[in-house]
Design an enzyme around this catalytic site. Sequence first.
Site, PDB file in Angstrom:
ATOM      1  N   SER A   1       0.834  -1.197   0.000  1.00  0.00           N
ATOM      2  CA  SER A   1       0.000   0.000   0.000  1.00  0.00           C
ATOM      3  C   SER A   1       0.878   1.259   0.000  1.00  0.00           C
ATOM      4  O   SER A   1       1.746   1.403  -0.844  1.00  0.00           O
ATOM      5  CB  SER A   1      -0.951  -0.050   1.196  1.00  0.00           C
ATOM      6  OG  SER A   1      -1.998   0.861   1.073  1.00  0.00           O
TER       7      SER A   1
ATOM      8  N   HIS B   1      -7.360  -5.864  -0.648  1.00  0.00           N
ATOM      9  CA  HIS B   1      -6.239  -4.943  -0.511  1.00  0.00           C
ATOM     10  C   HIS B   1      -5.028  -5.538   0.207  1.00  0.00           C
ATOM     11  O   HIS B   1      -3.970  -4.916   0.224  1.00  0.00           O
ATOM     12  CB  HIS B   1      -6.701  -3.678   0.220  1.00  0.00           C
ATOM     13  CG  HIS B   1      -5.709  -2.572   0.181  1.00  0.00           C
ATOM     14  ND1 HIS B   1      -5.218  -2.035  -0.997  1.00  0.00           N
ATOM     15  CD2 HIS B   1      -5.073  -1.903   1.193  1.00  0.00           C
ATOM     16  CE1 HIS B   1      -4.345  -1.082  -0.721  1.00  0.00           C
ATOM     17  NE2 HIS B   1      -4.244  -0.974   0.595  1.00  0.00           N
TER      18      HIS B   1
ATOM     19  N   ASP C   1      -9.791  -3.950  -5.681  1.00  0.00           N
ATOM     20  CA  ASP C   1     -10.029  -3.859  -4.247  1.00  0.00           C
ATOM     21  C   ASP C   1     -10.594  -2.490  -3.925  1.00  0.00           C
ATOM     22  O   ASP C   1     -10.678  -1.611  -4.787  1.00  0.00           O
ATOM     23  CB  ASP C   1      -8.749  -4.172  -3.454  1.00  0.00           C
ATOM     24  CG  ASP C   1      -7.776  -3.010  -3.374  1.00  0.00           C
ATOM     25  OD1 ASP C   1      -8.043  -2.072  -2.617  1.00  0.00           O
ATOM     26  OD2 ASP C   1      -6.747  -3.054  -4.065  1.00  0.00           O
TER      27      ASP C   1
END
Length: 270
Positions: free
Chosen positions: A96, A248, A220
């Site tokens: 991320s 995710h 996602d």
Amino acid sequence: MGQAIKKRNNVQVLGSGRQTLIFAHGFGSEQSAWRHQVAEFQKRYRIVLFDHVGCGGSDFNAFSPHRYRGVHAYAEDLLELCEELKLTDVTFVGHSFSGMVGALAALVEPRRFRQLVFVKSTPRVLDDPDSGYVGGFSRAELDTFFEAMSSNYYAWASGFAPLAMGNPERPELGQEFARSLSSMRPDIALAFARLVFQYDHRGDLPRVKVPTLIIHAGEDLAVPNQVSDYMARRIPLAKMTTINARGHLPHLSAPVEVNRAIDSYLAAAA
């Protein structure tokens, strides 16, 4: 290792091998989320794990809204960790927002990094209608998002976690993410979220000269499919690989596929 950095970021060094892998978690997560990758790679590689300040077992007292108002501060923490451990030529795996942490660190000290690996990373979450960029959230959606966090953080965490995990048939995964989100102090979590969901590092991508693997893992809640394509087109030495996963946090929900993608990339560069 200096106790200040070790305590600040809850640094752990595991495994053995001449090549070092650094794993960096995303917003609301912590280093334990990489346990499946540690189990796979620690017999062949030296593994460095850490928690970003404000997450997991980090020193929450080290968090300052002023210092940590941008991704560059987290990149500085990473470079301090590398300096403390005398690390060069490492493979950095970032989930991320940590993908951008690694990218910014590599811009400052490229000798530290042999490769970057992005797992559901993004240069910008907020949509940009003027340019046609689709990041995943509109401004109105983010305003609602932050309001929900502010009004009842723990209720927000319990609702957001399973949506982000994206594997409803495996509720235990959503519950795990909810626990790590709930372990954050609400004030830190909100400040962290405002940073993560509003930064814009699209302009830095063409400057990244370190070979980069983009692990594309399907749709996602936070990172649309277009984002992987966008980064692959703009990072000069990028390669994208698609795995069979959703949600995710594929390193938790589809660890075999993520491990295989990382392993193949490492082998190709050996």
